[in-house]
Design a protein around this motif. Structure first.
Motif, PDB file in Angstrom:
ATOM      1  N   VAL A   1       0.824  -0.969   0.064  1.00 34.72           N
ATOM      2  CA  VAL A   1      -0.262  -0.161  -0.265  1.00 34.72           C
ATOM      3  C   VAL A   1       0.812   0.932  -0.042  1.00 34.72           C
ATOM      4  O   VAL A   1       0.915   2.218  -1.154  1.00 34.72           O
ATOM      5  N   VAL A   2       1.429   0.942   0.997  1.00 34.90           N
ATOM      6  CA  VAL A   2       2.712   2.499   1.097  1.00 34.90           C
ATOM      7  C   VAL A   2       3.369   2.503  -0.418  1.00 34.90           C
ATOM      8  O   VAL A   2       3.693   3.494  -0.314  1.00 34.90           O
ATOM      9  N   GLY A   3       4.058   1.176  -0.939  1.00 34.77           N
ATOM     10  CA  GLY A   3       4.423   2.049  -2.185  1.00 34.77           C
ATOM     11  C   GLY A   3       3.655   1.694  -3.439  1.00 34.77           C
ATOM     12  O   GLY A   3       3.941   2.837  -3.763  1.00 34.77           O
ATOM     13  N   LEU A   4       2.722   1.765  -3.847  1.00 33.62           N
ATOM     14  CA  LEU A   4       0.915   1.909  -4.275  1.00 33.62           C
ATOM     15  C   LEU A   4       1.426   3.773  -3.857  1.00 33.62           C
ATOM     16  O   LEU A   4       1.573   4.094  -5.068  1.00 33.62           O
ATOM     17  N   VAL A   5       0.944   3.885  -3.035  1.00 33.07           N
ATOM     18  CA  VAL A   5       1.165   6.234  -2.525  1.00 33.07           C
ATOM     19  C   VAL A   5       2.158   6.589  -3.394  1.00 33.07           C
ATOM     20  O   VAL A   5       2.398   7.290  -3.255  1.00 33.07           O
ATOM     21  N   LEU A   6       3.275   5.710  -2.809  1.00 27.96           N
ATOM     22  CA  LEU A   6       4.649   6.388  -3.283  1.00 27.96           C
ATOM     23  C   LEU A   6       4.785   6.965  -4.805  1.00 27.96           C
ATOM     24  O   LEU A   6       4.719   7.589  -5.537  1.00 27.96           O
TER      25      LEU A   6
ATOM     26  N   ILE B   1       9.131   7.447  -6.946  1.00 29.49           N
ATOM     27  CA  ILE B   1       8.923   6.513  -7.766  1.00 29.49           C
ATOM     28  C   ILE B   1       9.753   4.958  -7.435  1.00 29.49           C
ATOM     29  O   ILE B   1       9.294   4.226  -7.495  1.00 29.49           O
ATOM     30  N   GLY B   2      10.858   5.236  -7.350  1.00 22.88           N
ATOM     31  CA  GLY B   2      11.865   4.080  -6.930  1.00 22.88           C
ATOM     32  C   GLY B   2      11.619   4.031  -5.578  1.00 22.88           C
ATOM     33  O   GLY B   2      11.937   2.117  -5.651  1.00 22.88           O
ATOM     34  N   LEU B   3      11.569   4.460  -4.493  1.00 23.96           N
ATOM     35  CA  LEU B   3      10.992   3.565  -3.488  1.00 23.96           C
ATOM     36  C   LEU B   3       9.673   3.619  -3.301  1.00 23.96           C
ATOM     37  O   LEU B   3       9.957   1.987  -2.714  1.00 23.96           O
ATOM     38  N   GLY B   4       8.857   3.810  -4.006  1.00 20.32           N
ATOM     39  CA  GLY B   4       7.664   2.872  -4.351  1.00 20.32           C
ATOM     40  C   GLY B   4       7.941   1.714  -4.929  1.00 20.32           C
ATOM     41  O   GLY B   4       6.946   0.696  -4.098  1.00 20.32           O
ATOM     42  N   LEU B   5       8.455   1.482  -6.614  1.00 13.55           N
ATOM     43  CA  LEU B   5       8.398   0.085  -6.589  1.00 13.55           C
ATOM     44  C   LEU B   5       9.098  -0.569  -6.052  1.00 13.55           C
ATOM     45  O   LEU B   5       8.800  -1.702  -5.893  1.00 13.55           O
ATOM     46  N   ALA B   6      10.222  -0.066  -4.966  1.00 15.69           N
ATOM     47  CA  ALA B   6      10.549  -1.182  -4.569  1.00 15.69           C
ATOM     48  C   ALA B   6      10.122  -1.592  -3.569  1.00 15.69           C
ATOM     49  O   ALA B   6       9.629  -2.628  -2.790  1.00 15.69           O
ATOM     50  N   LEU B   7       9.290  -0.711  -2.437  1.00 18.29           N
ATOM     51  CA  LEU B   7       8.493  -1.292  -1.747  1.00 18.29           C
ATOM     52  C   LEU B   7       7.430  -2.261  -2.063  1.00 18.29           C
ATOM     53  O   LEU B   7       7.142  -3.061  -1.655  1.00 18.29           O
ATOM     54  N   LEU B   8       6.866  -1.638  -3.534  1.00 13.78           N
ATOM     55  CA  LEU B   8       5.424  -2.412  -3.707  1.00 13.78           C
ATOM     56  C   LEU B   8       6.027  -3.714  -4.317  1.00 13.78           C
ATOM     57  O   LEU B   8       5.603  -5.109  -4.700  1.00 13.78           O
ATOM     58  N   VAL B   9       7.394  -3.873  -5.010  1.00 10.96           N
ATOM     59  CA  VAL B   9       7.807  -5.932  -5.679  1.00 10.96           C
ATOM     60  C   VAL B   9       8.134  -6.579  -3.778  1.00 10.96           C
ATOM     61  O   VAL B   9       7.606  -7.604  -4.041  1.00 10.96           O
ATOM     62  N   VAL B  10       8.837  -6.315  -3.192  1.00  9.95           N
ATOM     63  CA  VAL B  10       8.755  -6.209  -2.252  1.00  9.95           C
ATOM     64  C   VAL B  10       8.345  -7.371  -1.328  1.00  9.95           C
ATOM     65  O   VAL B  10       7.970  -8.288  -0.571  1.00  9.95           O
ATOM     66  N   GLY B  11       6.607  -6.246  -0.990  1.00  6.27           N
ATOM     67  CA  GLY B  11       5.864  -6.169  -0.909  1.00  6.27           C
ATOM     68  C   GLY B  11       4.946  -7.249  -1.316  1.00  6.27           C
ATOM     69  O   GLY B  11       4.353  -8.484  -0.687  1.00  6.27           O
ATOM     70  N   LEU B  12       4.783  -8.055  -2.527  1.00  9.40           N
ATOM     71  CA  LEU B  12       4.664  -8.739  -3.301  1.00  9.40           C
ATOM     72  C   LEU B  12       5.217 -10.115  -2.793  1.00  9.40           C
ATOM     73  O   LEU B  12       4.561 -10.955  -3.302  1.00  9.40           O
ATOM     74  N   ILE B  13       6.419  -9.458  -3.122  1.00 11.64           N
ATOM     75  CA  ILE B  13       7.132 -10.654  -2.715  1.00 11.64           C
ATOM     76  C   ILE B  13       6.857 -11.986  -1.708  1.00 11.64           C
ATOM     77  O   ILE B  13       6.740 -12.408  -1.471  1.00 11.64           O
ATOM     78  N   ARG B  14       7.017 -11.222  -0.535  1.00  7.56           N
ATOM     79  CA  ARG B  14       6.794 -11.293   0.652  1.00  7.56           C
ATOM     80  C   ARG B  14       4.485 -11.231   1.390  1.00  7.56           C
ATOM     81  O   ARG B  14       5.099 -12.933   2.178  1.00  7.56           O
ATOM     82  N   THR B  15       4.239 -11.365   0.644  1.00  4.64           N
ATOM     83  CA  THR B  15       2.979 -11.738   0.415  1.00  4.64           C
ATOM     84  C   THR B  15       2.683 -12.896  -0.048  1.00  4.64           C
ATOM     85  O   THR B  15       1.948 -13.745   0.251  1.00  4.64           O
ATOM     86  N   ALA B  16       3.578 -13.348  -1.352  1.00  3.61           N
ATOM     87  CA  ALA B  16       3.355 -14.335  -2.267  1.00  3.61           C
ATOM     88  C   ALA B  16       4.095 -15.395  -1.201  1.00  3.61           C
ATOM     89  O   ALA B  16       3.604 -16.731  -1.437  1.00  3.61           O
ATOM     90  N   THR B  17       6.030 -15.420  -0.920  1.00  2.00           N
ATOM     91  CA  THR B  17       5.877 -16.376  -0.149  1.00  2.00           C
ATOM     92  C   THR B  17       4.728 -16.682   1.745  1.00  2.00           C
ATOM     93  O   THR B  17       5.280 -17.584   2.254  1.00  2.00           O
ATOM     94  N   GLN B  18       4.324 -15.337   1.715  1.00  4.81           N
ATOM     95  CA  GLN B  18       3.529 -15.997   2.824  1.00  4.81           C
ATOM     96  C   GLN B  18       2.417 -17.038   2.975  1.00  4.81           C
ATOM     97  O   GLN B  18       1.915 -17.656   4.102  1.00  4.81           O
ATOM     98  N   ARG B  19       1.731 -16.799   1.527  1.00  6.08           N
ATOM     99  CA  ARG B  19       0.306 -17.544   1.109  1.00  6.08           C
ATOM    100  C   ARG B  19       1.177 -19.110   1.113  1.00  6.08           C
ATOM    101  O   ARG B  19       0.589 -19.581   1.106  1.00  6.08           O
TER     102      ARG B  19
END
Length: 117
Positions: free
Chosen positions: A10-15, A95-113
């Motif tokens: 969410v923070v990544g998308l907002v940034l 933009i760079g920080l938002g993309l990094a947070l978005l990718v990290v968040g999506l990867i961690r969400t996928a590994t948790q699932r």
């Protein structure tokens, strides 16, 4: 961010949205009203067309037209360009920080699932 990867998403998308808005609105620094008026008067004296008179709202253009010597024109244009570069740098950082947070968040969400399954 380890326990709540959706917060990173969410923070990544907002940034990303804020940085994208800043980057793509593409405005140049505006001249102050006195400089704009002086530029427009000078352009009318020189017989400039309506397109050139509209450019008097841009700080760098208005400074170049109304400058009395090359040094003051160069300093004013340089200051306007520094302001524009600073805004561009901030938007690219967001933009760079938002993309990094978005990718990290999506990867961690996928590994948790996968771990929960």
């Amino acid at each position: 961010m380890k326990s709540k990867p959706m917060i990173a998403v969410v923070v990544g998308l907002v940034l990303l949205v804020i940085g994208g808005f800043m980057q793509f609105r593409g405005t140049t620094p505006a001249a102050n009203p006195e400089l704009t008026a002086a530029c427009r008067a000078e352009m009318q004296n020189r017989g400039g067309n309506a397109d050139l008179i509209k450019q008097c709202d841009d700080q760098a253009f208005a400074s170049a037209i109304t400058a009395t010597d090359a040094r003051s024109a160069a300093q004013s244009i340089s200051a306007a360009n520094r302001q524009e570069v600073g805004g561009n740098m901030i938007s690219m950082f967001l933009i760079g920080l938002g993309l990094a947070l978005l990718v990290v968040g999506l990867i961690r969400t996928a590994t948790q699932r996968k771990a929960a399954a």
